[in-house]
Design a protein around this motif. Structure first.
Motif, PDB file in Angstrom:
ATOM      1  N   ASN A  88     -87.921  22.454 -69.676  1.00 25.59           N
ATOM      2  CA  ASN A  88     -86.743  23.023 -68.863  1.00 25.59           C
ATOM      3  C   ASN A  88     -85.290  22.324 -69.475  1.00 25.59           C
ATOM      4  O   ASN A  88     -84.448  23.072 -69.048  1.00 25.59           O
ATOM      5  CB  ASN A  88     -86.919  22.488 -67.180  1.00 25.59           C
ATOM      6  CG  ASN A  88     -87.802  23.368 -66.783  1.00 25.59           C
ATOM      7  OD1 ASN A  88     -88.154  24.368 -67.101  1.00 25.59           O
ATOM      8  ND2 ASN A  88     -88.206  22.719 -65.637  1.00 25.59           N
ATOM      9  N   GLN A  89     -85.406  21.232 -70.446  1.00 22.80           N
ATOM     10  CA  GLN A  89     -84.132  20.984 -71.128  1.00 22.80           C
ATOM     11  C   GLN A  89     -83.555  21.876 -71.579  1.00 22.80           C
ATOM     12  O   GLN A  89     -82.327  21.761 -71.421  1.00 22.80           O
ATOM     13  CB  GLN A  89     -84.588  19.650 -71.794  1.00 22.80           C
ATOM     14  CG  GLN A  89     -83.339  19.153 -72.350  1.00 22.80           C
ATOM     15  CD  GLN A  89     -82.347  18.472 -71.391  1.00 22.80           C
ATOM     16  OE1 GLN A  89     -82.720  18.357 -70.322  1.00 22.80           O
ATOM     17  NE2 GLN A  89     -81.298  18.494 -71.716  1.00 22.80           N
ATOM     18  N   PRO A  90     -84.112  22.591 -72.724  1.00 14.33           N
ATOM     19  CA  PRO A  90     -83.374  23.570 -73.094  1.00 14.33           C
ATOM     20  C   PRO A  90     -82.681  24.762 -72.481  1.00 14.33           C
ATOM     21  O   PRO A  90     -81.539  25.131 -72.665  1.00 14.33           O
ATOM     22  CB  PRO A  90     -84.381  24.391 -74.437  1.00 14.33           C
ATOM     23  CG  PRO A  90     -85.359  23.247 -74.524  1.00 14.33           C
ATOM     24  CD  PRO A  90     -85.597  22.465 -73.046  1.00 14.33           C
ATOM     25  N   ASN A  91     -83.367  24.976 -71.286  1.00 15.19           N
ATOM     26  CA  ASN A  91     -82.795  25.929 -70.349  1.00 15.19           C
ATOM     27  C   ASN A  91     -81.567  25.163 -69.691  1.00 15.19           C
ATOM     28  O   ASN A  91     -80.496  26.143 -69.457  1.00 15.19           O
ATOM     29  CB  ASN A  91     -83.847  26.392 -69.089  1.00 15.19           C
ATOM     30  CG  ASN A  91     -84.960  26.950 -69.999  1.00 15.19           C
ATOM     31  OD1 ASN A  91     -84.678  27.742 -70.755  1.00 15.19           O
ATOM     32  ND2 ASN A  91     -86.116  26.880 -69.393  1.00 15.19           N
ATOM     33  N   TRP A  92     -81.607  23.935 -69.490  1.00 13.07           N
ATOM     34  CA  TRP A  92     -80.370  23.410 -68.915  1.00 13.07           C
ATOM     35  C   TRP A  92     -79.539  23.389 -69.624  1.00 13.07           C
ATOM     36  O   TRP A  92     -78.200  23.677 -69.261  1.00 13.07           O
ATOM     37  CB  TRP A  92     -80.914  21.935 -68.144  1.00 13.07           C
ATOM     38  CG  TRP A  92     -79.601  21.085 -68.024  1.00 13.07           C
ATOM     39  CD1 TRP A  92     -79.376  20.210 -68.904  1.00 13.07           C
ATOM     40  CD2 TRP A  92     -78.743  21.399 -67.103  1.00 13.07           C
ATOM     41  NE1 TRP A  92     -78.234  19.667 -68.205  1.00 13.07           N
ATOM     42  CE2 TRP A  92     -77.687  20.127 -67.151  1.00 13.07           C
ATOM     43  CE3 TRP A  92     -78.500  22.190 -65.915  1.00 13.07           C
ATOM     44  CZ2 TRP A  92     -76.875  19.977 -66.523  1.00 13.07           C
ATOM     45  CZ3 TRP A  92     -77.716  21.913 -65.002  1.00 13.07           C
ATOM     46  CH2 TRP A  92     -76.641  20.933 -65.286  1.00 13.07           C
ATOM     47  N   ARG A 149     -78.443  25.163 -72.184  1.00 11.11           N
ATOM     48  CA  ARG A 149     -77.958  26.413 -72.549  1.00 11.11           C
ATOM     49  C   ARG A 149     -77.137  26.812 -71.278  1.00 11.11           C
ATOM     50  O   ARG A 149     -75.792  27.274 -71.620  1.00 11.11           O
ATOM     51  CB  ARG A 149     -78.968  27.559 -72.604  1.00 11.11           C
ATOM     52  CG  ARG A 149     -79.754  27.734 -73.796  1.00 11.11           C
ATOM     53  CD  ARG A 149     -80.343  28.957 -73.953  1.00 11.11           C
ATOM     54  NE  ARG A 149     -81.516  29.150 -73.137  1.00 11.11           N
ATOM     55  CZ  ARG A 149     -82.650  28.785 -72.859  1.00 11.11           C
ATOM     56  NH1 ARG A 149     -83.235  27.992 -74.203  1.00 11.11           N
ATOM     57  NH2 ARG A 149     -83.528  29.061 -72.161  1.00 11.11           N
ATOM     58  N   SER A 150     -77.546  26.400 -70.144  1.00  9.67           N
ATOM     59  CA  SER A 150     -76.760  26.825 -68.852  1.00  9.67           C
ATOM     60  C   SER A 150     -75.433  25.981 -68.973  1.00  9.67           C
ATOM     61  O   SER A 150     -74.265  26.507 -68.517  1.00  9.67           O
ATOM     62  CB  SER A 150     -77.593  26.716 -67.688  1.00  9.67           C
ATOM     63  OG  SER A 150     -78.659  27.570 -67.638  1.00  9.67           O
ATOM     64  N   TYR A 151     -75.725  24.797 -69.035  1.00 12.30           N
ATOM     65  CA  TYR A 151     -74.820  23.818 -68.907  1.00 12.30           C
ATOM     66  C   TYR A 151     -73.481  23.892 -70.168  1.00 12.30           C
ATOM     67  O   TYR A 151     -72.358  24.297 -69.825  1.00 12.30           O
ATOM     68  CB  TYR A 151     -75.341  22.195 -69.108  1.00 12.30           C
ATOM     69  CG  TYR A 151     -74.061  21.180 -69.467  1.00 12.30           C
ATOM     70  CD1 TYR A 151     -73.700  20.703 -68.466  1.00 12.30           C
ATOM     71  CD2 TYR A 151     -74.203  20.547 -70.674  1.00 12.30           C
ATOM     72  CE1 TYR A 151     -72.706  19.758 -68.470  1.00 12.30           C
ATOM     73  CE2 TYR A 151     -73.185  19.542 -70.647  1.00 12.30           C
ATOM     74  CZ  TYR A 151     -72.516  19.070 -69.314  1.00 12.30           C
ATOM     75  OH  TYR A 151     -71.409  18.040 -69.580  1.00 12.30           O
ATOM     76  N   TYR A 152     -74.065  24.240 -71.272  1.00  8.66           N
ATOM     77  CA  TYR A 152     -73.018  24.505 -72.518  1.00  8.66           C
ATOM     78  C   TYR A 152     -72.235  25.889 -72.118  1.00  8.66           C
ATOM     79  O   TYR A 152     -70.815  25.988 -72.258  1.00  8.66           O
ATOM     80  CB  TYR A 152     -73.722  24.861 -73.425  1.00  8.66           C
ATOM     81  CG  TYR A 152     -74.220  23.319 -74.310  1.00  8.66           C
ATOM     82  CD1 TYR A 152     -73.697  22.106 -74.004  1.00  8.66           C
ATOM     83  CD2 TYR A 152     -75.364  23.331 -75.205  1.00  8.66           C
ATOM     84  CE1 TYR A 152     -74.080  20.870 -74.363  1.00  8.66           C
ATOM     85  CE2 TYR A 152     -75.804  22.148 -75.646  1.00  8.66           C
ATOM     86  CZ  TYR A 152     -75.072  20.963 -75.516  1.00  8.66           C
ATOM     87  OH  TYR A 152     -75.647  19.941 -75.683  1.00  8.66           O
ATOM     88  N   PHE A 153     -73.027  26.865 -71.623  1.00  8.04           N
ATOM     89  CA  PHE A 153     -72.140  28.134 -71.375  1.00  8.04           C
ATOM     90  C   PHE A 153     -71.250  27.871 -70.179  1.00  8.04           C
ATOM     91  O   PHE A 153     -70.180  28.390 -70.097  1.00  8.04           O
ATOM     92  CB  PHE A 153     -73.323  29.318 -70.688  1.00  8.04           C
ATOM     93  CG  PHE A 153     -72.506  30.406 -70.702  1.00  8.04           C
ATOM     94  CD1 PHE A 153     -72.217  31.433 -71.454  1.00  8.04           C
ATOM     95  CD2 PHE A 153     -72.579  30.868 -69.083  1.00  8.04           C
ATOM     96  CE1 PHE A 153     -71.529  32.458 -71.467  1.00  8.04           C
ATOM     97  CE2 PHE A 153     -71.805  31.998 -68.986  1.00  8.04           C
ATOM     98  CZ  PHE A 153     -71.248  32.970 -69.942  1.00  8.04           C
ATOM     99  N   LEU A 167     -75.347  29.507 -77.412  1.00  2.39           N
ATOM    100  CA  LEU A 167     -76.138  30.618 -78.405  1.00  2.39           C
ATOM    101  C   LEU A 167     -76.910  29.933 -79.312  1.00  2.39           C
ATOM    102  O   LEU A 167     -77.951  30.557 -79.536  1.00  2.39           O
ATOM    103  CB  LEU A 167     -74.718  31.396 -78.856  1.00  2.39           C
ATOM    104  CG  LEU A 167     -73.672  32.212 -78.048  1.00  2.39           C
ATOM    105  CD1 LEU A 167     -72.768  32.939 -78.734  1.00  2.39           C
ATOM    106  CD2 LEU A 167     -74.648  33.300 -77.163  1.00  2.39           C
ATOM    107  N   TRP A 168     -76.816  28.885 -79.868  1.00  4.21           N
ATOM    108  CA  TRP A 168     -77.759  28.465 -80.915  1.00  4.21           C
ATOM    109  C   TRP A 168     -78.909  28.131 -80.074  1.00  4.21           C
ATOM    110  O   TRP A 168     -80.072  28.387 -80.624  1.00  4.21           O
ATOM    111  CB  TRP A 168     -77.009  27.071 -81.326  1.00  4.21           C
ATOM    112  CG  TRP A 168     -77.938  26.494 -82.673  1.00  4.21           C
ATOM    113  CD1 TRP A 168     -78.630  25.804 -82.487  1.00  4.21           C
ATOM    114  CD2 TRP A 168     -77.723  26.885 -83.808  1.00  4.21           C
ATOM    115  NE1 TRP A 168     -79.349  25.570 -83.821  1.00  4.21           N
ATOM    116  CE2 TRP A 168     -78.486  26.218 -84.584  1.00  4.21           C
ATOM    117  CE3 TRP A 168     -76.935  27.774 -84.555  1.00  4.21           C
ATOM    118  CZ2 TRP A 168     -78.823  26.485 -85.994  1.00  4.21           C
ATOM    119  CZ3 TRP A 168     -77.125  27.733 -85.829  1.00  4.21           C
ATOM    120  CH2 TRP A 168     -77.847  27.311 -86.606  1.00  4.21           C
ATOM    121  N   LEU A 169     -78.984  27.468 -78.679  1.00  3.81           N
ATOM    122  CA  LEU A 169     -80.104  27.351 -77.972  1.00  3.81           C
ATOM    123  C   LEU A 169     -80.803  28.476 -77.593  1.00  3.81           C
ATOM    124  O   LEU A 169     -81.875  28.540 -77.610  1.00  3.81           O
ATOM    125  CB  LEU A 169     -79.752  26.398 -76.990  1.00  3.81           C
ATOM    126  CG  LEU A 169     -79.553  25.078 -77.174  1.00  3.81           C
ATOM    127  CD1 LEU A 169     -78.799  24.279 -76.102  1.00  3.81           C
ATOM    128  CD2 LEU A 169     -80.432  24.207 -77.877  1.00  3.81           C
TER     129      LEU A 169
END
Length: 185
Positions: A7-11, A13-17, A173-175
């Motif tokens: 779930n880390q990449p999902n987190w 992505r959301s966090y950075y966005f 976007l990279w993620l």
């Protein structure tokens, strides 16, 4: 069922966005403030306060403050900066810019550390590492400008916030692209 590490990449992505979106909204409000000192003061106090809150939430999602010492320290630094901005607002705009400069240096170095640590675990953190390094350089520039004759305004912080928004959006976007490539493989 997905594990915490999946779930880390999902987190992230959301966090950075979310960080990028906040910065873009902050920039728009700063530009539209038209030099109104009350709104500008609110924005100047809000920016480091948001950073403290965002780092706190991110650290908690990723194992807590003890597991994320650079973010824990960033929460403290950004909270102290918020208080320092409130005090500096009563002194001069030069003092405010100097406080922002010192904060940019410290938080940039802490972000750089967090990015290096996360790269080893999750990869794709080169943007955050670059952002942390540039933040530290921008801080030195802000401090040098704080000694100038021209009176700084909230607009002097806009380029710093703009680069932050760019880097957070690029990281998100990279993620997204990495997840897409992984799904296609």
């Amino acid at each position: 069922m997905q594990t915490e590490s999946s779930n880390q990449p999902n987190w992230l992505r959301s966090y950075y966005f979310t960080r990028a979106a906040f910065s873009l909204i902050w920039i728009a409000a700063a530009i539209l403030s038209g030099g109104q000192s009350g709104l500008a003061a609110f924005l100047l106090v809000t920016y480091p306060l948001w950073d403290a809150a965002a780092n706190l939430v991110d650290a908690r999602v990723n194992g807590g403050l003890k597991a994320n010492p650079s973010q824990a320290l960033n929460v403290v630094v950004s909270t102290i900066t918020t208080l320092a901005v409130v005090i500096a607002l009563g002194k001069s705009s030069h003092a405010v810019l100097a406080v922002f400069g010192a904060w940019a240096i410290l938080s940039g170095l802490l972000q750089l550390h967090t990015g290096v640590r996360r790269w080893r675990i999750y990869g794709a953190q080169w943007v955050m590492i670059l952002s942390g390094a540039q933040s530290a350089l921008a801080g030195a520039f802000m401090i040098s400008r704080s000694f100038g004759a021209a009176s700084p305004t909230v607009l002097d912080i806009v380029p710093y916030a703009g680069f932050g928004a760019f880097y957070f959006l690029l990281s998100s976007l990279w993620l997204v692209a990495a997840a897409y490539r992984k799904a296609q493989a």
